[in-house]
Design a protein around this motif. Sequence first.
Motif, PDB file in Angstrom:
ATOM      1  N   TRP A   1       0.732  -1.164  -0.070  1.00 49.36           N
ATOM      2  CA  TRP A   1       0.127  -0.055   0.028  1.00 49.36           C
ATOM      3  C   TRP A   1       0.911   1.184   0.144  1.00 49.36           C
ATOM      4  O   TRP A   1       0.393   2.233  -0.493  1.00 49.36           O
ATOM      5  CB  TRP A   1      -0.824  -0.080   1.132  1.00 49.36           C
ATOM      6  CG  TRP A   1      -0.507   0.435   2.547  1.00 49.36           C
ATOM      7  CD1 TRP A   1       0.124  -0.545   3.468  1.00 49.36           C
ATOM      8  CD2 TRP A   1      -0.403   1.670   3.151  1.00 49.36           C
ATOM      9  NE1 TRP A   1       0.649   0.010   4.550  1.00 49.36           N
ATOM     10  CE2 TRP A   1       0.267   1.596   4.256  1.00 49.36           C
ATOM     11  CE3 TRP A   1      -0.879   2.848   2.597  1.00 49.36           C
ATOM     12  CZ2 TRP A   1       0.528   2.695   5.080  1.00 49.36           C
ATOM     13  CZ3 TRP A   1      -0.537   4.014   3.590  1.00 49.36           C
ATOM     14  CH2 TRP A   1       0.139   3.760   4.740  1.00 49.36           C
ATOM     15  N   GLU A   2       2.148   1.190   0.871  1.00 54.69           N
ATOM     16  CA  GLU A   2       2.710   2.227   0.955  1.00 54.69           C
ATOM     17  C   GLU A   2       3.636   2.964  -0.498  1.00 54.69           C
ATOM     18  O   GLU A   2       3.504   4.038  -1.118  1.00 54.69           O
ATOM     19  CB  GLU A   2       3.951   2.270   1.752  1.00 54.69           C
ATOM     20  CG  GLU A   2       3.258   2.330   3.218  1.00 54.69           C
ATOM     21  CD  GLU A   2       4.346   1.982   4.279  1.00 54.69           C
ATOM     22  OE1 GLU A   2       4.428   2.944   5.212  1.00 54.69           O
ATOM     23  OE2 GLU A   2       4.723   1.018   4.373  1.00 54.69           O
ATOM     24  N   ASP A   3       3.964   1.617  -1.286  1.00 54.45           N
ATOM     25  CA  ASP A   3       4.616   2.172  -2.756  1.00 54.45           C
ATOM     26  C   ASP A   3       3.601   2.464  -3.590  1.00 54.45           C
ATOM     27  O   ASP A   3       3.715   3.201  -4.546  1.00 54.45           O
ATOM     28  CB  ASP A   3       5.232   0.701  -3.051  1.00 54.45           C
ATOM     29  CG  ASP A   3       6.722   0.475  -2.390  1.00 54.45           C
ATOM     30  OD1 ASP A   3       7.208   1.372  -1.741  1.00 54.45           O
ATOM     31  OD2 ASP A   3       7.184  -0.583  -2.562  1.00 54.45           O
TER      32      ASP A   3
ATOM     33  N   LEU B   1       0.747   3.847  -3.120  1.00 54.70           N
ATOM     34  CA  LEU B   1       0.491   5.356  -2.707  1.00 54.70           C
ATOM     35  C   LEU B   1       1.800   6.333  -3.361  1.00 54.70           C
ATOM     36  O   LEU B   1       1.353   7.239  -3.829  1.00 54.70           O
ATOM     37  CB  LEU B   1       0.290   5.653  -1.315  1.00 54.70           C
ATOM     38  CG  LEU B   1      -0.130   7.168  -0.599  1.00 54.70           C
ATOM     39  CD1 LEU B   1      -1.464   7.607  -1.457  1.00 54.70           C
ATOM     40  CD2 LEU B   1      -0.364   6.983   0.668  1.00 54.70           C
ATOM     41  N   SER B   2       2.829   5.818  -3.178  1.00 49.76           N
ATOM     42  CA  SER B   2       3.846   6.743  -3.247  1.00 49.76           C
ATOM     43  C   SER B   2       3.823   6.884  -4.891  1.00 49.76           C
ATOM     44  O   SER B   2       4.179   8.004  -5.796  1.00 49.76           O
ATOM     45  CB  SER B   2       5.349   5.996  -3.130  1.00 49.76           C
ATOM     46  OG  SER B   2       5.680   6.164  -1.912  1.00 49.76           O
TER      47      SER B   2
ATOM     48  N   GLN C   1      -6.386   5.327   3.979  1.00 50.66           N
ATOM     49  CA  GLN C   1      -5.031   4.692   4.093  1.00 50.66           C
ATOM     50  C   GLN C   1      -5.168   3.478   4.928  1.00 50.66           C
ATOM     51  O   GLN C   1      -4.441   2.403   4.661  1.00 50.66           O
ATOM     52  CB  GLN C   1      -4.014   5.705   4.766  1.00 50.66           C
ATOM     53  CG  GLN C   1      -3.564   6.751   3.969  1.00 50.66           C
ATOM     54  CD  GLN C   1      -2.429   7.715   4.407  1.00 50.66           C
ATOM     55  OE1 GLN C   1      -1.770   7.211   4.918  1.00 50.66           O
ATOM     56  NE2 GLN C   1      -2.746   8.957   4.018  1.00 50.66           N
TER      57      GLN C   1
ATOM     58  N   GLN D   1      -4.175  -0.497   3.958  1.00 47.94           N
ATOM     59  CA  GLN D   1      -3.475  -1.298   4.710  1.00 47.94           C
ATOM     60  C   GLN D   1      -4.412  -2.540   4.972  1.00 47.94           C
ATOM     61  O   GLN D   1      -3.594  -3.851   5.067  1.00 47.94           O
ATOM     62  CB  GLN D   1      -3.017  -0.664   6.166  1.00 47.94           C
ATOM     63  CG  GLN D   1      -2.299   0.456   5.997  1.00 47.94           C
ATOM     64  CD  GLN D   1      -2.117   1.122   7.463  1.00 47.94           C
ATOM     65  OE1 GLN D   1      -2.967   0.952   8.380  1.00 47.94           O
ATOM     66  NE2 GLN D   1      -0.762   1.836   7.647  1.00 47.94           N
TER      67      GLN D   1
END
Length: 103
Positions: free
Chosen positions: A8-10, A12-13, A29, A33
């Motif tokens: 999820w973080e990548d 979003l990046s 967010q 996750q």
Amino acid sequence: MTITDFGWEDALSVVRAARSCANPNMGFQKQLQDFEKHDVDQFRQWLKEEYGENSSQDLQEAKNLLSKYKEQAELQQNTGGRQWNNNFSSVPSLSYSNYTTET
């Protein structure tokens, strides 16, 4: 997340690299996750079974954007401030010609 195998973080990046004003709220967010933790593997498997391997360039474009975003984040961390210098010129822009608007 299902196409690229990113967490999820990548993911979003990548979105932020393409659209720097993207700033989803904490609730969304948290949903990302939870999706990564509980559901994404099932969706990835279903997509592969239903449609086979992805033949589009989405994965490579997303990897390029993620790489550029991480380079910029490292530069920002090292210089102590946001130093965007439009280094995304080597990444092909996404085509919006396939989208239509209805009124």
